[in-house]
Design a protein around this motif. Structure first.
Motif, PDB file in Angstrom:
ATOM      1  N   ARG A  99     -30.078  43.061  29.496  1.00 33.87           N
ATOM      2  CA  ARG A  99     -31.200  43.175  30.437  1.00 33.87           C
ATOM      3  C   ARG A  99     -32.361  42.267  30.066  1.00 33.87           C
ATOM      4  NH1 ARG A  99     -33.098  48.968  30.673  1.00 33.87           N
ATOM      5  NH2 ARG A  99     -34.413  48.401  28.901  1.00 33.87           N
ATOM      6  N   GLU A 100     -33.033  42.503  28.936  1.00 29.42           N
ATOM      7  CA  GLU A 100     -34.234  41.739  28.611  1.00 29.42           C
ATOM      8  C   GLU A 100     -33.942  40.258  28.373  1.00 29.42           C
ATOM      9  OE1 GLU A 100     -33.769  44.757  27.567  1.00 29.42           O
ATOM     10  OE2 GLU A 100     -35.603  45.885  27.995  1.00 29.42           O
ATOM     11  N   ASP A 101     -32.921  39.979  27.566  1.00 32.51           N
ATOM     12  CA  ASP A 101     -32.550  38.594  27.268  1.00 32.51           C
ATOM     13  C   ASP A 101     -31.033  38.482  27.262  1.00 32.51           C
ATOM     14  OD1 ASP A 101     -32.297  35.989  26.491  1.00 32.51           O
ATOM     15  OD2 ASP A 101     -33.003  36.296  24.439  1.00 32.51           O
ATOM     16  N   PRO A 102     -30.423  38.315  28.433  1.00 28.20           N
ATOM     17  CA  PRO A 102     -28.963  38.275  28.515  1.00 28.20           C
ATOM     18  C   PRO A 102     -28.360  36.908  28.216  1.00 28.20           C
ATOM     19  CG  PRO A 102     -29.887  38.103  30.711  1.00 28.20           C
ATOM     20  CD  PRO A 102     -31.062  38.260  29.758  1.00 28.20           C
ATOM     21  N   SER A 103     -29.156  35.999  27.631  1.00 27.87           N
ATOM     22  CA  SER A 103     -28.711  34.615  27.472  1.00 27.87           C
ATOM     23  C   SER A 103     -27.410  34.499  26.681  1.00 27.87           C
ATOM     24  CB  SER A 103     -29.805  33.768  26.816  1.00 27.87           C
ATOM     25  OG  SER A 103     -30.198  34.313  25.567  1.00 27.87           O
ATOM     26  N   VAL A 104     -27.250  35.319  25.612  1.00 22.82           N
ATOM     27  CA  VAL A 104     -26.042  35.201  24.810  1.00 22.82           C
ATOM     28  C   VAL A 104     -24.813  35.611  25.616  1.00 22.82           C
ATOM     29  CG1 VAL A 104     -26.276  37.524  23.818  1.00 22.82           C
ATOM     30  CG2 VAL A 104     -24.988  35.766  22.588  1.00 22.82           C
ATOM     31  N   ASN A 105     -24.962  36.604  26.483  1.00 21.45           N
ATOM     32  CA  ASN A 105     -23.853  37.002  27.346  1.00 21.45           C
ATOM     33  C   ASN A 105     -23.606  35.978  28.449  1.00 21.45           C
ATOM     34  OD1 ASN A 105     -22.566  39.740  26.782  1.00 21.45           O
ATOM     35  ND2 ASN A 105     -24.731  40.246  26.561  1.00 21.45           N
ATOM     36  N   ILE A 106     -24.657  35.394  28.964  1.00 19.82           N
ATOM     37  CA  ILE A 106     -24.494  34.356  29.986  1.00 19.82           C
ATOM     38  C   ILE A 106     -23.737  33.161  29.411  1.00 19.82           C
ATOM     39  CG2 ILE A 106     -25.735  32.668  31.397  1.00 19.82           C
ATOM     40  CD1 ILE A 106     -27.885  34.829  31.851  1.00 19.82           C
ATOM     41  N   GLU A 107     -24.072  32.777  28.183  1.00 21.09           N
ATOM     42  CA  GLU A 107     -23.355  31.668  27.542  1.00 21.09           C
ATOM     43  C   GLU A 107     -21.893  32.028  27.318  1.00 21.09           C
ATOM     44  OE1 GLU A 107     -24.326  28.532  26.914  1.00 21.09           O
ATOM     45  OE2 GLU A 107     -26.049  29.159  28.131  1.00 21.09           O
TER      46      GLU A 107
END
Length: 204
Positions: free
Chosen positions: A75-83
Motif C-alpha cells: 500500500r504505502e510503497d509498493p515499488s518492490v512488488n511492482i518491480e
C-alpha cells in the motif's frame, strides 16, 4: 497484454497461501498462465511453500521481504512488488500475477497502483465479531472470503450471525464462504475471479 494482477490479503493464518494453492489447479485447467509473488516480513517462507507444492513452476514464484509491516509493501510503497511484477511479465508473460500479502491486521488494503482486483481472507476461528469490526479489508476488498467454516462449531462461532454481519458490511460487494482444507467453495472463488477480475476473458 499486461498480466491481470490479483491481490490476496488478510490476517496471519486466515488461509491466504492455502487459497492460492487451491486456485492454481483451476487456473491451469482453464489454460490461464500464472505467476506468484508472496510478501513476508523477513523470510521467503510462503514463497518456498508454494514452490514446493508442485502446482506451479518454482521459477514463476518470487518471495518479497517487506522488512516492515506487511501492508507497507502493498500500500504505502509498493515499488518492490511492482518491480517484481515487471520482472515476471518480462520473463514469463503470464496471464495472471497473484500477489499475496504477508499476514496483517484488518486495516490492510492494496494500492491501486499494484493490483487490479483483490480479495481479503478472514477465518471464523479468528472470531465471529470480525465482520462487525468493519476493517478496511472487510469493507473495501472486491471479494471477501470467510474461511474455515468447518471450524465454526468447534470455536463457538455463529455462522448465521457472521453471514448477517458480512451482508450488512458489504451489501453490494461479493462475499464467499470456504473450507480450504477440503476445497469447499474454491470453485466459487475461481468463478468470481473470472467474472469480476478477468471479465470473462477465459471460460469459467
Amino acid at each position: 497484454m499486461p498480466a491481470v494482477r490479483l491481490g490476496f490479503g488478510g490476517p496471519v493464518g486466515s488461509g491466504k497461501t492455502r487459497l492460492v494453492e487451491r486456485l492454481l489447479p483451476f487456473f491451469s485447467s482453464h489454460g490461464i498462465s500464472v505467476a506468484v509473488i508472496t510478501n513476508d516480513l523477513v523470510t521467503h517462507e510462503d514463497a518456498e511453500r508454494v514452490k514446493r507444492s508442485g502446482l506451479i513452476d518454482p521459477e514463476r514464484v518470487l518471495g518479497v521481504e517487506s522488512g516492515a509491516c506487511p501492508h507497507t509493501a502493498i500500500r504505502e510503497d509498493p515499488s518492490v512488488n511492482i518491480e517484481a511484477t515487471k520482472w515476471l511479465e518480462q520473463r514469463f508473460q503470464p496471464d495472471v500475477i497473484i500477489i499475496e500479502s504477508g499476514g496483517d491486521n484488518l486495516a490492510a488494503t492494496f494500492s491501486s497502483e499494484l493490483i487490479d482486483w483483490w480479495a481479503f481472507v478472514i477465518d471464523v476461528a479468528g472470531g465471529d465479531d470480525i465482520p462487525r469490526k468493519r476493517g478496511l479489508g472487510v469493507l473495501r476488498a472486491d471479494l471477501l472470503v470467510v474461511n474455515k467454516v468447518d471450524l465454526a462449531p468447534h470455536v463457538d462461532a455463529d455462522l448465521e450471525r457472521i453471514s448477517a454481519d458480512v451482508a450488512a458490511a458489504r451489501p453490494e460487494r461479493a462475499s464467499l464462504y470456504t473450507d480450504l482444507r477440503s476445497g469447499q467453495g474454491v470453485k466459487a472463488v475461481f468463478d468470481e475471479i473470472v467474472h469480476s477480475a478477468l471479465f470473462g476473458r477465459f471460460p469459467g
